[in-house]
Design a protein around this motif. Structure first.
Motif, PDB file in Angstrom:
ATOM      1  N   TYR A  68     -14.476   4.007 -12.397  1.00 51.49           N
ATOM      2  CA  TYR A  68     -13.116   3.487 -12.251  1.00 51.49           C
ATOM      3  C   TYR A  68     -12.150   4.618 -11.913  1.00 51.49           C
ATOM      4  CZ  TYR A  68     -14.675  -0.911 -14.349  1.00 51.49           C
ATOM      5  OH  TYR A  68     -15.310  -2.108 -14.601  1.00 51.49           O
ATOM      6  N   GLU A  69     -12.325   5.761 -12.560  1.00 55.41           N
ATOM      7  CA  GLU A  69     -11.452   6.898 -12.264  1.00 55.41           C
ATOM      8  C   GLU A  69     -11.585   7.315 -10.803  1.00 55.41           C
ATOM      9  OE1 GLU A  69     -10.471  11.137 -14.386  1.00 55.41           O
ATOM     10  OE2 GLU A  69     -12.507  10.793 -13.670  1.00 55.41           O
ATOM     11  N   GLU A  70     -12.814   7.289 -10.282  1.00 57.02           N
ATOM     12  CA  GLU A  70     -13.023   7.662  -8.885  1.00 57.02           C
ATOM     13  C   GLU A  70     -12.356   6.654  -7.952  1.00 57.02           C
ATOM     14  OE1 GLU A  70     -14.060   9.871  -5.736  1.00 57.02           O
ATOM     15  OE2 GLU A  70     -14.334  10.410  -7.847  1.00 57.02           O
ATOM     16  N   ASP A  71     -12.400   5.362  -8.310  1.00 58.02           N
ATOM     17  CA  ASP A  71     -11.730   4.336  -7.493  1.00 58.02           C
ATOM     18  C   ASP A  71     -10.218   4.565  -7.473  1.00 58.02           C
ATOM     19  OD1 ASP A  71     -14.144   3.167  -6.947  1.00 58.02           O
ATOM     20  OD2 ASP A  71     -13.996   1.671  -8.555  1.00 58.02           O
ATOM     21  N   PHE A  72      -9.643   4.868  -8.643  1.00 57.30           N
ATOM     22  CA  PHE A  72      -8.204   5.145  -8.694  1.00 57.30           C
ATOM     23  C   PHE A  72      -7.856   6.404  -7.905  1.00 57.30           C
ATOM     24  CE2 PHE A  72      -8.178   2.466 -12.635  1.00 57.30           C
ATOM     25  CZ  PHE A  72      -7.205   1.565 -12.220  1.00 57.30           C
ATOM     26  N   ARG A  73      -8.718   7.402  -7.976  1.00 60.81           N
ATOM     27  CA  ARG A  73      -8.458   8.638  -7.233  1.00 60.81           C
ATOM     28  C   ARG A  73      -8.480   8.374  -5.731  1.00 60.81           C
ATOM     29  NH1 ARG A  73     -12.383  11.450  -8.982  1.00 60.81           N
ATOM     30  NH2 ARG A  73     -11.277  12.469 -10.711  1.00 60.81           N
ATOM     31  N   THR A  74      -9.415   7.530  -5.294  1.00 54.67           N
ATOM     32  CA  THR A  74      -9.477   7.186  -3.864  1.00 54.67           C
ATOM     33  C   THR A  74      -8.203   6.475  -3.420  1.00 54.67           C
ATOM     34  OG1 THR A  74     -11.893   7.005  -3.970  1.00 54.67           O
ATOM     35  CG2 THR A  74     -10.779   5.933  -2.120  1.00 54.67           C
ATOM     36  N   LEU A  75      -7.721   5.544  -4.254  1.00 52.18           N
ATOM     37  CA  LEU A  75      -6.485   4.837  -3.921  1.00 52.18           C
ATOM     38  C   LEU A  75      -5.301   5.799  -3.887  1.00 52.18           C
ATOM     39  CD1 LEU A  75      -6.868   1.557  -6.022  1.00 52.18           C
ATOM     40  CD2 LEU A  75      -7.256   1.861  -3.577  1.00 52.18           C
ATOM     41  N   ASN A  76      -5.259   6.733  -4.828  1.00 51.44           N
ATOM     42  CA  ASN A  76      -4.169   7.714  -4.846  1.00 51.44           C
ATOM     43  C   ASN A  76      -4.199   8.592  -3.597  1.00 51.44           C
ATOM     44  OD1 ASN A  76      -3.257   6.792  -7.323  1.00 51.44           O
ATOM     45  ND2 ASN A  76      -4.448   8.272  -8.494  1.00 51.44           N
ATOM     46  N   ASP A  77      -5.395   8.951  -3.172  1.00 45.60           N
ATOM     47  CA  ASP A  77      -5.510   9.770  -1.951  1.00 45.60           C
ATOM     48  C   ASP A  77      -5.009   8.994  -0.736  1.00 45.60           C
ATOM     49  OD1 ASP A  77      -6.573  11.852  -3.401  1.00 45.60           O
ATOM     50  OD2 ASP A  77      -8.660  11.366  -2.939  1.00 45.60           O
ATOM     51  N   GLU A  78      -5.305   7.702  -0.691  1.00 47.59           N
ATOM     52  CA  GLU A  78      -4.830   6.889   0.433  1.00 47.59           C
ATOM     53  C   GLU A  78      -3.309   6.769   0.423  1.00 47.59           C
ATOM     54  OE1 GLU A  78      -6.796   3.242   1.406  1.00 47.59           O
ATOM     55  OE2 GLU A  78      -8.648   3.835   0.410  1.00 47.59           O
ATOM     56  N   VAL A  79      -2.739   6.589  -0.773  1.00 47.04           N
ATOM     57  CA  VAL A  79      -1.279   6.511  -0.871  1.00 47.04           C
ATOM     58  C   VAL A  79      -0.655   7.832  -0.453  1.00 47.04           C
ATOM     59  CG1 VAL A  79       0.647   6.273  -2.481  1.00 47.04           C
ATOM     60  CG2 VAL A  79      -1.289   4.714  -2.625  1.00 47.04           C
ATOM     61  N   ARG A  84      -0.047  -0.130   2.482  1.00 50.70           N
ATOM     62  CA  ARG A  84       0.453   0.199   1.143  1.00 50.70           C
ATOM     63  C   ARG A  84       0.406  -1.040   0.234  1.00 50.70           C
ATOM     64  NH1 ARG A  84       3.689   4.290  -0.742  1.00 50.70           N
ATOM     65  NH2 ARG A  84       4.187   5.024   1.365  1.00 50.70           N
ATOM     66  N   SER A  85       0.758  -2.192   0.782  1.00 47.12           N
ATOM     67  CA  SER A  85       0.709  -3.429   0.011  1.00 47.12           C
ATOM     68  C   SER A  85      -0.731  -3.771  -0.385  1.00 47.12           C
ATOM     69  CB  SER A  85       1.332  -4.566   0.812  1.00 47.12           C
ATOM     70  OG  SER A  85       1.260  -5.779   0.105  1.00 47.12           O
ATOM     71  N   GLU A  86      -1.676  -3.562   0.541  1.00 47.62           N
ATOM     72  CA  GLU A  86      -3.084  -3.825   0.237  1.00 47.62           C
ATOM     73  C   GLU A  86      -3.578  -2.909  -0.883  1.00 47.62           C
ATOM     74  OE1 GLU A  86      -5.246  -3.317   3.817  1.00 47.62           O
ATOM     75  OE2 GLU A  86      -4.308  -5.019   4.856  1.00 47.62           O
ATOM     76  N   ILE A  87      -3.174  -1.653  -0.834  1.00 49.85           N
ATOM     77  CA  ILE A  87      -3.594  -0.700  -1.865  1.00 49.85           C
ATOM     78  C   ILE A  87      -3.040  -1.107  -3.223  1.00 49.85           C
ATOM     79  CG2 ILE A  87      -3.332   1.687  -2.659  1.00 49.85           C
ATOM     80  CD1 ILE A  87      -3.444   2.557   0.247  1.00 49.85           C
TER      81      ILE A  87
END
Length: 429
Positions: free
Chosen positions: A104-115, A229-232
């Motif tokens: 889960y932490e890796e998924d959140f990190r990926t989303l943060n990188d995209e943002v 951004r909305s999708e993320i």
């Protein structure tokens, strides 16, 4: 006044160290002595494996707690000694939970990188927002045309336009903001390129590189970034809900892990003051003289094996090492942190907390002497006493002091002489 301190040396069997550390922690006044006083006689450092287990378990629990919230102030209904086997089992379980949680932490990190990438692209896109052209055509030179996109000082714009024209190029300003102008310069490839470069350098031209991901018109690119951004955000909310459902199944066990580590912490905190030789170990430190008998009584009650507790007064040459342990009354608790801002008195010096508390409250009342405002401060501190905790008393005392001086000054909510000042009341009689 500070309490008289005693130096303690506790000799116990190594297997009794965890129990002894818990007893010393319960006193809330024992301070370990980190000096290597008996290093030659007791060269070993006991409990190393225990401390390693604790530190690894604490690290894992802290990382899990960032994703699955755990209450910080966990109540401990009953103290007990955390043995190595219990700590090992807890550490192993936390390792299993963290292995699942890390995905889960890796998924959140990926989303943060995209943002973060979207933020960078939007920041770069702001430089081209007024261009109604596909940005990919301006990124590289074509076979026949050169493109230059950049910023020049606004004052140099007219002179630069003329100089660029002499180099057989055209200049198109597309955004003028403040002291800067955003421009596009177009001209034939290879024609007076060296002359144009010198002109741009002299005019203070700053090139604006177009990121590789921008291959559309700025307005369309902005719409794409907003949609992404909305999708993320939707993905993040879904991931949070999934994580909350997953974590609800063992949140109670995480709270229990918090309690277990809190009980194991005293032994770990004694690390610098513990030495051993074979089955024999000792702990050295400082404690108030008036607590020595209570500590010894608790040790007799809790330890399984015999022990030896030696005490002595501080030596003249070690007064600098004696910790400051000041007697605190609950009424003075709000002023402890304020006094600490000015430094902590050394052992043997006078504690200024009482004097500071009295003068501070009196000074507050003299500066803000008003019956109405003081009543508001007192009422607000009383109503917020659960959130303010020990500082609620500070607010109440400050408000009462303000009200007292308000009566002396005859002031209510800034209106003077509304009431007769107390200091002139006897004169009227």
């Amino acid at each position: 006044m500070q309490r008289l301190m005693k130096h303690l040396r506790l000799l116990v069997l190594t297997e009794d160290l965890p129990r002894a550390s818990l007893v010393l922690a319960e006193t809330e006044s024992f301070q370990p002595d980190p000096r290597p006083l008996y290093e030659s006689e007791f060269p070993e450092l006991p409990g190393r494996h225990y401390r390693d287990l604790y530190q690894q378990a604490r690290s894992r629990l802290d990382k899990i707690g960032k994703l699955v919230p755990i209450p910080e102030g966990v109540d401990i209904p009953e103290n007990h000694v955390v043995e190595t086997a219990e700590l090992q089992a807890l550490n192993d379980w936390l390792g299993e939970i963290w292995n699942e949680c890390s995905s889960y932490e890796e998924d959140f990190r990926t989303l943060n990188d995209e943002v973060r990438l979207i933020n960078e692209q939007e920041s770069a896109l702001a430089n081209f927002a007024n261009l109604n052209v596909n940005l990919s055509t301006l990124r590289t030179k074509t076979r026949f045309l050169d493109f230059y996109v950049g910023i020049v000082p606004r004052d140099h714009l007219r002179q630069l336009e003329g100089a660029v024209g002499l180099a057989e190029h055209l200049l198109f300003p597309y955004l003028v903001s403040g002291d800067q102008a955003h421009v596009v310069i177009v001209g034939p490839c290879g024609v007076k390129e060296a002359q144009l470069t010198a002109v741009l350098d002299a005019a203070g031209f700053q090139n604006l590189p177009i990121p590789p991901g921008m291959a559309n018109e700025p307005a369309k690119l902005q719409a794409e970034l907003t949609a992404r951004r909305s999708e993320i955000q939707d993905t993040r909310e879904t991931l949070k809900a999934t994580l909350a459902t997953w974590g609800s199944g063992f949140r109670g066990r995480l709270e229990q892990a918090q309690r277990t580590l809190a009980l194991a912490e005293p032994f770990v905190n004694l690390d610098p003051s513990i030495r051993s030789l074979g089955p024999l170990a000792f702990v050295i430190g400082w404690a108030p003289a008036q607590t020595v008998r209570a500590i010894e009584a608790r040790l007799h009650e809790r330890l399984v094996h015999p022990f030896l507790l030696e005490t002595r007064a501080p030596l003249a040459e070690e007064r600098a090492h004696v910790p400051t342990l000041v007697s605190r009354h609950r009424l003075l608790a709000p002023f402890v942190s304020l006094v600490g801002q000015y430094g902590v008195p050394r052992y043997g010096e006078i504690d200024p907390t009482v004097l500071f508390a009295v003068t501070f409250i009196l000074m507050f009342g003299m500066m803000f002497g008003d019956v109405g405002q003081g009543a508001v401060i007192t009422l607000a501190a009383w109503m917020g006493r659960r959130r303010l905790k020990q500082f609620a008393l500070f607010g109440i005392l400050a408000g009462l002091s303000s009200m007292t001086f308000g009566f002396l000054f005859g002031s209510i909510f800034g209106y003077e002489q509304v009431i007769t000042p107390l200091w002139i009341a006897p004169l009227s009689d």
